[in-house]
Scaffold this active site. Structure first.
Site, PDB file in Angstrom:
ATOM      1  N   CYS A 181       0.803  -1.224   0.000  1.00 49.15           N
ATOM      2  CA  CYS A 181       0.000   0.000   0.000  1.00 49.15           C
ATOM      3  C   CYS A 181       0.838   1.278   0.000  1.00 49.15           C
ATOM      4  O   CYS A 181       0.312   2.367  -0.214  1.00 49.15           O
ATOM      5  CB  CYS A 181      -0.960   0.007   1.182  1.00 49.15           C
ATOM      6  SG  CYS A 181      -2.217  -1.298   1.086  1.00 49.15           S
ATOM      7  N   HIS A 193      -2.933   7.326   2.704  1.00 47.06           N
ATOM      8  CA  HIS A 193      -3.410   6.060   2.138  1.00 47.06           C
ATOM      9  C   HIS A 193      -4.769   5.747   2.743  1.00 47.06           C
ATOM     10  O   HIS A 193      -4.946   5.822   3.966  1.00 47.06           O
ATOM     11  CB  HIS A 193      -2.409   4.947   2.446  1.00 47.06           C
ATOM     12  CG  HIS A 193      -2.970   3.573   2.287  1.00 47.06           C
ATOM     13  ND1 HIS A 193      -3.569   3.151   1.125  1.00 47.06           N
ATOM     14  CD2 HIS A 193      -3.034   2.518   3.153  1.00 47.06           C
ATOM     15  CE1 HIS A 193      -3.978   1.903   1.284  1.00 47.06           C
ATOM     16  NE2 HIS A 193      -3.656   1.504   2.506  1.00 47.06           N
ATOM     17  N   ASN A 221     -10.386   0.406   0.522  1.00 46.24           N
ATOM     18  CA  ASN A 221      -8.928   0.405   0.478  1.00 46.24           C
ATOM     19  C   ASN A 221      -8.492  -0.229  -0.837  1.00 46.24           C
ATOM     20  O   ASN A 221      -8.630  -1.434  -1.037  1.00 46.24           O
ATOM     21  CB  ASN A 221      -8.372  -0.391   1.663  1.00 46.24           C
ATOM     22  CG  ASN A 221      -6.855  -0.419   1.718  1.00 46.24           C
ATOM     23  OD1 ASN A 221      -6.176  -0.117   0.742  1.00 46.24           O
ATOM     24  ND2 ASN A 221      -6.312  -0.790   2.864  1.00 46.24           N
TER      25      ASN A 221
END
Length: 347
Positions: A111, A253, A283
Protein backbone atom coordinates in the site's frame (compact mmCIF):
# COMPACT_ATOMS: atom_id res chain seq x y z
CA UNK A 1 7.20 17.49 -10.98
CA UNK A 2 3.76 15.92 -10.99
CA UNK A 3 1.90 16.79 -14.19
CA UNK A 4 -1.47 15.13 -13.64
CA UNK A 5 -3.39 12.18 -12.22
CA UNK A 6 -6.24 10.02 -13.48
CA UNK A 7 -7.95 6.93 -12.12
CA UNK A 8 -10.31 4.09 -12.90
CA UNK A 9 -12.38 1.58 -10.95
CA UNK A 10 -14.11 -1.51 -12.36
CA UNK A 11 -17.79 -2.29 -12.39
CA UNK A 12 -20.64 -0.99 -10.32
CA UNK A 13 -20.23 -0.10 -6.62
CA UNK A 14 -20.71 -3.00 -4.22
CA UNK A 15 -22.54 -1.42 -1.30
CA UNK A 16 -22.41 -2.76 2.23
CA UNK A 17 -25.94 -4.11 1.80
CA UNK A 18 -24.62 -6.44 -0.94
CA UNK A 19 -21.90 -8.08 1.18
CA UNK A 20 -22.29 -11.85 1.80
CA UNK A 21 -25.03 -12.69 4.28
CA UNK A 22 -22.81 -15.19 6.13
CA UNK A 23 -20.48 -12.34 7.13
CA UNK A 24 -23.27 -11.17 9.45
CA UNK A 25 -22.57 -7.45 8.92
CA UNK A 26 -24.79 -4.52 8.07
CA UNK A 27 -24.14 -1.05 6.69
CA UNK A 28 -23.94 0.58 10.13
CA UNK A 29 -21.41 -2.00 11.39
CA UNK A 30 -19.09 -1.58 8.39
CA UNK A 31 -19.26 2.21 8.41
CA UNK A 32 -18.62 2.39 12.13
CA UNK A 33 -15.52 0.18 11.94
CA UNK A 34 -14.07 1.33 8.59
CA UNK A 35 -15.89 4.40 7.23
CA UNK A 36 -16.55 2.48 4.00
CA UNK A 37 -19.93 2.49 2.26
CA UNK A 38 -19.04 0.67 -0.96
CA UNK A 39 -16.16 -0.74 -2.97
CA UNK A 40 -15.58 -1.97 -6.53
CA UNK A 41 -14.73 -5.50 -7.64
CA UNK A 42 -13.01 -6.50 -10.88
CA UNK A 43 -15.11 -9.02 -12.80
CA UNK A 44 -14.15 -12.45 -14.04
CA UNK A 45 -11.05 -12.36 -16.20
CA UNK A 46 -10.11 -8.80 -15.17
CA UNK A 47 -6.65 -8.48 -13.63
CA UNK A 48 -4.34 -5.74 -12.35
CA UNK A 49 -2.84 -5.08 -15.78
CA UNK A 50 -6.31 -4.36 -17.17
CA UNK A 51 -7.07 -1.77 -14.49
CA UNK A 52 -3.63 -0.20 -14.92
CA UNK A 53 -4.18 0.05 -18.67
CA UNK A 54 -7.53 1.80 -18.28
CA UNK A 55 -6.21 4.41 -15.85
CA UNK A 56 -3.04 5.05 -17.87
CA UNK A 57 -4.94 5.26 -21.16
CA UNK A 58 -7.26 7.91 -19.79
CA UNK A 59 -4.35 9.93 -18.46
CA UNK A 60 -2.33 9.76 -21.68
CA UNK A 61 -5.37 10.53 -23.85
CA UNK A 62 -5.86 13.79 -21.97
CA UNK A 63 -2.20 14.82 -21.99
CA UNK A 64 -1.33 17.77 -24.28
CA UNK A 65 -0.93 16.65 -27.89
CA UNK A 66 2.79 17.42 -27.99
CA UNK A 67 3.36 15.39 -24.83
CA UNK A 68 1.46 12.22 -25.65
CA UNK A 69 2.52 8.59 -25.70
CA UNK A 70 5.77 9.31 -27.57
CA UNK A 71 7.00 11.50 -24.73
CA UNK A 72 6.81 8.76 -22.06
CA UNK A 73 10.34 7.51 -21.39
CA UNK A 74 9.65 4.82 -18.77
CA UNK A 75 6.86 3.04 -16.90
CA UNK A 76 6.72 2.24 -13.18
CA UNK A 77 3.88 0.09 -11.83
CA UNK A 78 3.25 -0.12 -8.09
CA UNK A 79 1.23 -3.21 -7.21
CA UNK A 80 0.95 -5.99 -4.66
CA UNK A 81 -1.27 -8.08 -6.97
CA UNK A 82 0.76 -8.55 -10.18
CA UNK A 83 -0.75 -10.47 -13.06
CA UNK A 84 1.92 -13.18 -12.58
CA UNK A 85 4.66 -14.03 -10.09
CA UNK A 86 6.95 -13.89 -13.13
CA UNK A 87 7.31 -11.78 -15.23
CA UNK A 88 6.52 -8.31 -13.93
CA UNK A 89 3.33 -6.63 -15.12
CA UNK A 90 4.84 -3.27 -16.13
CA UNK A 91 6.50 -4.41 -19.40
CA UNK A 92 3.21 -5.87 -20.65
CA UNK A 93 1.46 -2.64 -19.66
CA UNK A 94 3.99 -0.55 -21.59
CA UNK A 95 3.58 -2.71 -24.68
CA UNK A 96 -0.22 -2.58 -24.47
CA UNK A 97 -0.07 1.22 -24.26
CA UNK A 98 2.04 1.34 -27.42
CA UNK A 99 5.14 2.64 -25.65
CA UNK A 100 7.51 0.35 -27.50
CA UNK A 101 10.70 -0.72 -25.76
CA UNK A 102 10.79 1.84 -22.93
CA UNK A 103 12.11 0.50 -19.60
CA UNK A 104 9.33 -0.77 -17.34
CA UNK A 105 9.40 -2.21 -13.83
CA UNK A 106 7.15 -3.23 -10.95
CA UNK A 107 7.47 -1.91 -7.40
CA UNK A 108 6.32 -4.21 -4.58
CA UNK A 109 5.83 -1.93 -1.57
CA UNK A 110 2.17 -2.96 -1.10
CA UNK A 111 0.00 0.00 0.00
CA UNK A 112 3.05 2.30 0.14
CA UNK A 113 3.72 1.58 -3.51
CA UNK A 114 2.51 4.85 -5.01
CA UNK A 115 4.60 7.00 -2.65
CA UNK A 116 7.63 4.77 -3.22
CA UNK A 117 6.94 5.05 -6.94
CA UNK A 118 6.85 8.84 -6.80
CA UNK A 119 10.25 8.83 -5.10
CA UNK A 120 11.72 6.43 -7.67
CA UNK A 121 10.34 8.47 -10.58
CA UNK A 122 11.59 11.70 -9.01
CA UNK A 123 15.07 10.24 -8.70
CA UNK A 124 15.10 8.99 -12.29
CA UNK A 125 14.00 12.38 -13.61
CA UNK A 126 16.25 14.57 -11.46
CA UNK A 127 19.24 12.39 -12.36
CA UNK A 128 18.62 13.28 -15.99
CA UNK A 129 18.17 9.63 -16.98
CA UNK A 130 14.57 10.12 -18.15
CA UNK A 131 12.43 13.16 -18.86
CA UNK A 132 8.90 11.88 -18.30
CA UNK A 133 7.70 8.76 -16.51
CA UNK A 134 4.30 7.12 -16.31
CA UNK A 135 3.60 5.94 -12.75
CA UNK A 136 0.64 3.64 -12.10
CA UNK A 137 -0.67 2.28 -8.82
CA UNK A 138 -3.07 -0.64 -9.33
CA UNK A 139 -4.38 -3.52 -7.26
CA UNK A 140 -7.05 -6.22 -7.59
CA UNK A 141 -7.30 -7.39 -4.00
CA UNK A 142 -10.55 -9.23 -4.70
CA UNK A 143 -8.49 -12.03 -6.29
CA UNK A 144 -6.67 -12.60 -2.97
CA UNK A 145 -9.49 -12.33 -0.45
CA UNK A 146 -10.60 -15.35 1.53
CA UNK A 147 -14.40 -15.61 1.12
CA UNK A 148 -14.62 -16.51 4.81
CA UNK A 149 -12.58 -13.50 6.01
CA UNK A 150 -15.01 -10.65 6.52
CA UNK A 151 -12.42 -8.41 8.20
CA UNK A 152 -10.50 -8.01 4.94
CA UNK A 153 -13.52 -8.47 2.70
CA UNK A 154 -15.34 -5.38 3.94
CA UNK A 155 -12.24 -3.18 3.56
CA UNK A 156 -10.57 -3.88 0.24
CA UNK A 157 -11.62 -2.78 -3.22
CA UNK A 158 -10.08 -2.84 -6.69
CA UNK A 159 -8.82 0.17 -8.64
CA UNK A 160 -6.00 1.93 -10.47
CA UNK A 161 -4.55 5.43 -10.55
CA UNK A 162 -2.00 6.85 -12.99
CA UNK A 163 0.32 9.87 -12.78
CA UNK A 164 2.87 11.59 -14.99
CA UNK A 165 6.16 12.65 -13.39
CA UNK A 166 8.33 14.94 -15.51
CA UNK A 167 11.18 17.42 -15.40
CA UNK A 168 10.26 20.96 -14.39
CA UNK A 169 11.55 24.19 -12.91
CA UNK A 170 11.98 24.80 -9.20
CA UNK A 171 8.96 26.59 -7.77
CA UNK A 172 6.53 25.49 -10.49
CA UNK A 173 3.15 24.03 -9.47
CA UNK A 174 3.50 20.28 -9.35
CA UNK A 175 6.99 20.36 -7.85
CA UNK A 176 7.85 17.25 -5.83
CA UNK A 177 9.66 18.76 -2.85
CA UNK A 178 10.82 15.93 -0.60
CA UNK A 179 10.26 12.34 0.50
CA UNK A 180 10.57 10.22 3.63
CA UNK A 181 10.62 6.43 3.18
CA UNK A 182 11.11 3.57 5.61
CA UNK A 183 10.68 -0.14 6.22
CA UNK A 184 10.78 -2.69 9.03
CA UNK A 185 11.18 -6.26 7.83
CA UNK A 186 10.73 -7.65 11.33
CA UNK A 187 7.01 -7.16 10.75
CA UNK A 188 6.91 -8.88 7.38
CA UNK A 189 4.36 -11.45 8.58
CA UNK A 190 1.75 -8.91 9.68
CA UNK A 191 0.45 -8.40 6.12
CA UNK A 192 1.09 -11.33 3.83
CA UNK A 193 0.00 -13.89 1.27
CA UNK A 194 1.87 -16.94 2.66
CA UNK A 195 1.81 -19.20 -0.41
CA UNK A 196 2.98 -19.03 -3.98
CA UNK A 197 6.46 -17.57 -3.60
CA UNK A 198 9.92 -19.09 -3.42
CA UNK A 199 9.83 -19.39 0.40
CA UNK A 200 6.74 -21.59 0.37
CA UNK A 201 7.98 -23.65 -2.58
CA UNK A 202 11.39 -24.19 -0.94
CA UNK A 203 9.79 -25.55 2.24
CA UNK A 204 9.11 -28.91 0.61
CA UNK A 205 5.73 -29.02 2.31
CA UNK A 206 2.42 -29.53 0.47
CA UNK A 207 0.67 -26.24 -0.18
CA UNK A 208 -2.15 -25.35 2.19
CA UNK A 209 -5.21 -24.18 0.20
CA UNK A 210 -5.57 -21.23 2.57
CA UNK A 211 -2.03 -19.99 1.97
CA UNK A 212 -3.05 -18.36 -1.29
CA UNK A 213 -5.27 -15.85 0.51
CA UNK A 214 -4.42 -12.42 1.89
CA UNK A 215 -3.84 -12.35 5.66
CA UNK A 216 -3.55 -9.33 7.94
CA UNK A 217 -3.20 -9.01 11.71
CA UNK A 218 -5.54 -6.04 11.93
CA UNK A 219 -5.01 -4.82 15.49
CA UNK A 220 -1.22 -4.85 15.32
CA UNK A 221 -1.23 -3.35 11.83
CA UNK A 222 -3.42 -0.48 13.07
CA UNK A 223 -0.87 0.43 15.73
CA UNK A 224 2.06 0.26 13.31
CA UNK A 225 0.23 2.22 10.62
CA UNK A 226 -0.67 5.11 12.92
CA UNK A 227 2.79 5.26 14.48
CA UNK A 228 4.77 4.99 11.24
CA UNK A 229 2.69 7.41 9.16
CA UNK A 230 2.62 9.94 11.99
CA UNK A 231 6.39 9.78 12.43
CA UNK A 232 7.03 9.97 8.69
CA UNK A 233 4.78 13.02 8.29
CA UNK A 234 6.48 14.85 11.16
CA UNK A 235 9.92 14.12 9.72
CA UNK A 236 8.93 15.35 6.29
CA UNK A 237 7.23 18.51 7.56
CA UNK A 238 10.43 19.39 9.40
CA UNK A 239 12.44 18.69 6.26
CA UNK A 240 10.41 21.04 4.04
CA UNK A 241 9.80 23.62 6.78
CA UNK A 242 6.02 23.41 6.81
CA UNK A 243 3.93 23.86 9.92
CA UNK A 244 1.02 21.36 10.00
CA UNK A 245 -1.38 24.32 9.74
CA UNK A 246 0.24 25.27 6.43
CA UNK A 247 -0.70 21.97 4.74
CA UNK A 248 -3.57 22.73 2.37
CA UNK A 249 -4.47 19.10 1.73
CA UNK A 250 -3.47 15.96 3.59
CA UNK A 251 -3.90 12.78 1.51
CA UNK A 252 -3.18 9.60 3.48
CA UNK A 253 -3.41 6.06 2.14
CA UNK A 254 -7.09 5.21 2.33
CA UNK A 255 -6.82 2.27 4.73
CA UNK A 256 -9.79 2.92 6.99
CA UNK A 257 -11.34 6.02 8.50
CA UNK A 258 -10.10 5.37 12.03
CA UNK A 259 -6.46 5.24 10.92
CA UNK A 260 -6.86 8.39 8.81
CA UNK A 261 -8.40 10.34 11.69
CA UNK A 262 -5.78 9.14 14.17
CA UNK A 263 -2.83 10.14 11.96
CA UNK A 264 -4.28 13.54 11.08
CA UNK A 265 -4.98 14.30 14.75
CA UNK A 266 -1.49 13.32 15.87
CA UNK A 267 0.21 15.26 13.07
CA UNK A 268 -1.95 18.30 13.87
CA UNK A 269 -3.87 18.64 10.61
CA UNK A 270 -7.49 19.77 10.84
CA UNK A 271 -10.14 17.31 9.56
CA UNK A 272 -11.37 19.73 6.87
CA UNK A 273 -7.93 19.60 5.24
CA UNK A 274 -7.95 15.81 4.96
CA UNK A 275 -8.80 14.20 1.62
CA UNK A 276 -10.77 10.97 1.95
CA UNK A 277 -12.24 8.84 -0.79
CA UNK A 278 -12.51 5.42 0.84
CA UNK A 279 -16.22 5.83 1.62
CA UNK A 280 -16.95 5.06 -2.06
CA UNK A 281 -14.06 2.77 -3.06
CA UNK A 282 -12.61 1.21 0.09
CA UNK A 283 -8.93 0.40 0.48
CA UNK A 284 -7.54 0.08 -3.07
CA UNK A 285 -3.92 -0.50 -2.06
CA UNK A 286 -1.37 1.27 -4.24
CA UNK A 287 -4.21 2.95 -6.15
CA UNK A 288 -5.73 4.66 -3.12
CA UNK A 289 -3.69 7.89 -3.09
CA UNK A 290 -3.96 8.71 -6.82
CA UNK A 291 -7.68 7.89 -6.76
CA UNK A 292 -8.16 10.20 -3.76
CA UNK A 293 -6.16 12.95 -5.49
CA UNK A 294 -8.24 12.62 -8.63
CA UNK A 295 -11.48 12.78 -6.67
CA UNK A 296 -10.36 15.83 -4.68
CA UNK A 297 -9.26 17.73 -7.77
CA UNK A 298 -12.50 17.05 -9.59
CA UNK A 299 -14.42 18.28 -6.57
CA UNK A 300 -12.50 21.56 -6.53
CA UNK A 301 -10.62 20.72 -3.32
CA UNK A 302 -7.18 20.98 -4.93
CA UNK A 303 -5.92 24.20 -6.50
CA UNK A 304 -2.68 24.91 -8.39
CA UNK A 305 0.09 25.59 -5.88
CA UNK A 306 -1.62 23.94 -2.91
CA UNK A 307 0.74 22.41 -0.36
CA UNK A 308 -0.06 18.69 -0.39
CA UNK A 309 1.19 16.05 2.04
CA UNK A 310 0.88 12.37 1.08
CA UNK A 311 1.53 9.45 3.42
CA UNK A 312 1.11 5.67 3.23
CA UNK A 313 1.74 2.44 5.09
CA UNK A 314 1.79 -1.10 3.75
CA UNK A 315 3.05 -4.62 4.06
CA UNK A 316 6.72 -5.28 4.33
CA UNK A 317 6.41 -3.34 6.56
CA UNK A 318 6.83 -0.21 4.45
CA UNK A 319 5.83 3.41 4.83
CA UNK A 320 6.51 6.74 3.21
CA UNK A 321 5.46 10.37 2.79
CA UNK A 322 5.80 12.95 0.03
CA UNK A 323 5.43 16.75 -0.05
CA UNK A 324 4.48 18.54 -3.26
CA UNK A 325 2.84 21.59 -4.77
CA UNK A 326 -0.33 20.71 -6.66
CA UNK A 327 -0.02 21.18 -10.45
CA UNK A 328 -2.21 23.33 -12.66
CA UNK A 329 -3.65 21.45 -15.62
CA UNK A 330 -6.11 22.92 -18.14
CA UNK A 331 -8.35 19.91 -18.73
CA UNK A 332 -10.21 17.47 -16.55
CA UNK A 333 -9.02 13.88 -16.39
CA UNK A 334 -11.80 11.44 -15.60
CA UNK A 335 -12.05 8.27 -13.57
CA UNK A 336 -14.25 5.86 -15.48
CA UNK A 337 -15.67 2.48 -14.59
CA UNK A 338 -16.67 -0.39 -16.82
CA UNK A 339 -20.31 0.24 -16.08
CA UNK A 340 -20.30 4.04 -16.19
CA UNK A 341 -18.31 7.18 -15.63
CA UNK A 342 -17.41 8.97 -12.42
CA UNK A 343 -15.76 12.34 -12.92
CA UNK A 344 -13.11 12.30 -10.25
CA UNK A 345 -9.84 13.65 -11.56
CA UNK A 346 -7.73 16.79 -11.54
CA UNK A 347 -8.27 19.98 -13.48
Amino acid sequence: MLQGVAGWVPGEPVGNERLPADWDVDDAWVRRRTGIGSRHRAGEGVATGDLAFEAASRLLARAPAADGVDAVDAVVLATATPDHLCPGTAPALAARLGLGTVPALDIAAVCSGFVYGLAVCHGLVTSGLYGRILLVGADVYSTWLDPADRSAGVVFGDGAGAALVAAGRRGDPGELLAFDLGSDGTGYDLITVPGGGARARASGKPADPGDGFFRMQGGTVYQHAVERMTGSCRTLLDRVGWDPAEVDRFVPHQANARILRAVAERVGIAPQRCVTHLERVGNTGAASIPLALADAADGGRLRPGDRVLLTAFGGGLTWGSAALRWPGTPQTMCMDSMEGTQHVAPR
